[in-house]
Design a protein around this motif. Structure first.
Motif, mmCIF file in Angstrom:
data_model
loop_
_atom_site.group_PDB
_atom_site.id
_atom_site.type_symbol
_atom_site.label_atom_id
_atom_site.label_comp_id
_atom_site.label_asym_id
_atom_site.label_seq_id
_atom_site.Cartn_x
_atom_site.Cartn_y
_atom_site.Cartn_z
ATOM 1 N N THR A 1 0.819 -1.220 0.000
ATOM 2 C CA THR A 1 0.000 0.000 0.000
ATOM 3 C C THR A 1 0.852 1.270 0.000
ATOM 4 O O THR A 1 0.437 2.281 -0.555
ATOM 5 N N GLU B 1 -2.155 7.354 -3.622
ATOM 6 C CA GLU B 1 -3.486 7.596 -3.066
ATOM 7 C C GLU B 1 -4.314 8.486 -3.982
ATOM 8 O O GLU B 1 -5.536 8.373 -4.032
ATOM 9 N N LEU C 1 -6.542 6.512 -6.125
ATOM 10 C CA LEU C 1 -7.741 6.030 -5.446
ATOM 11 C C LEU C 1 -8.813 7.127 -5.431
ATOM 12 O O LEU C 1 -9.995 6.851 -5.617
ATOM 13 N N HIS C 2 -8.384 8.354 -5.232
ATOM 14 C CA HIS C 2 -9.312 9.490 -5.248
ATOM 15 C C HIS C 2 -9.923 9.658 -6.646
ATOM 16 O O HIS C 2 -11.130 9.921 -6.774
ATOM 17 N N VAL D 1 -7.771 -1.301 -0.304
ATOM 18 C CA VAL D 1 -7.899 -0.306 -1.375
ATOM 19 C C VAL D 1 -9.376 0.014 -1.620
ATOM 20 O O VAL D 1 -9.762 1.183 -1.719
ATOM 21 N N THR E 1 -10.727 2.136 1.134
ATOM 22 C CA THR E 1 -10.214 3.505 1.008
ATOM 23 C C THR E 1 -10.993 4.269 -0.054
ATOM 24 O O THR E 1 -11.374 5.428 0.143
ATOM 25 N N GLN F 1 -13.368 7.650 0.434
ATOM 26 C CA GLN F 1 -13.279 8.853 -0.388
ATOM 27 C C GLN F 1 -14.597 9.127 -1.119
ATOM 28 O O GLN F 1 -15.020 10.274 -1.235
#
Length: 182
Positions: A15, A20, A23-24, A155, A158, A162
């Protein structure tokens, strides 16, 4: 180091090497999609079903490919396809079909050069070990694709966090969509 700590260290190694911001971006794509479809087979499929359930709790219109109540997919929809190897035939075929219909396809895989990645609009590379133990994969003490599955679950959670933030969904909103017939 005990085995639990070793597993957590392996997960952190994977990770920490991921962006990140990616991911957003996925959370934003999910927010814009009319409907979300999820596909995976085996344990990857279980991670995908867990993701779909979380998205449902967050108010998304989401379906798991292969379930009896899953409608047809069209160009306004988004497909999330998960395969550690990126070569699972049914996942690759579904991504290809979705892409041919004009859908955005997001792939989660260890192999950014895989057949699945070639069918995707966007690829989230999860650099974890799979059952194939390819030369470039992270070493793990765990059997089969456990490290990939664990990282995919984190993931996905996460991304859901978000997504919830983007849509201003809090715990009470999510809980109101939780099953009440159990």
């Amino acid at each position: 180091m005990n085995k639990v700590e070793t597993i957590l260290t392996e997960i952190q190694a994977v990770t920490r090497s991921m962006e990140e911001e990616k991911l957003h971006q996925i959370a934003q794509s999910l927010q814009k999609a009319k409907r979300i479809f999820v596909i995976g087979e085996g344990r990857s499929g279980l991670m995908g079903k867990s993701f779909a359930m979380r998205l449902m709790h967050l108010g998304a219109e989401v379906f798991v490919v292969g379930e009896t109540i899953t409608p047809s997919i069209n160009g306004d929809d988004l497909l999330v396809a998960i395969s550690g190897s990126g070569t699972t035939k049914s996942v690759v075929w579904t991504a290809e079909k979705a892409q041919s219909l004009g859908c955005e396809v997001i792939a989660l895989t260890t192999n950014p050069d895989s057949d699945l990645s070639q069918q995707a609009s966007s690829v989230l590379h999860i650099p974890a070990a799979t059952k194939h133990r390819r030369e470039n994969e992270l070493k793990t003490i765990q059997p089969l694709g456990s490290l990939f599955d664990q990282c995919a679950h984190i993931v996905f959670d996460t991304i859901c966090l978000q997504y919830a933030e983007l849509n201003e969904i809090d715990h009470a909103d999510a809980f109101s969509k939780h099953s009440n017939v159990e």
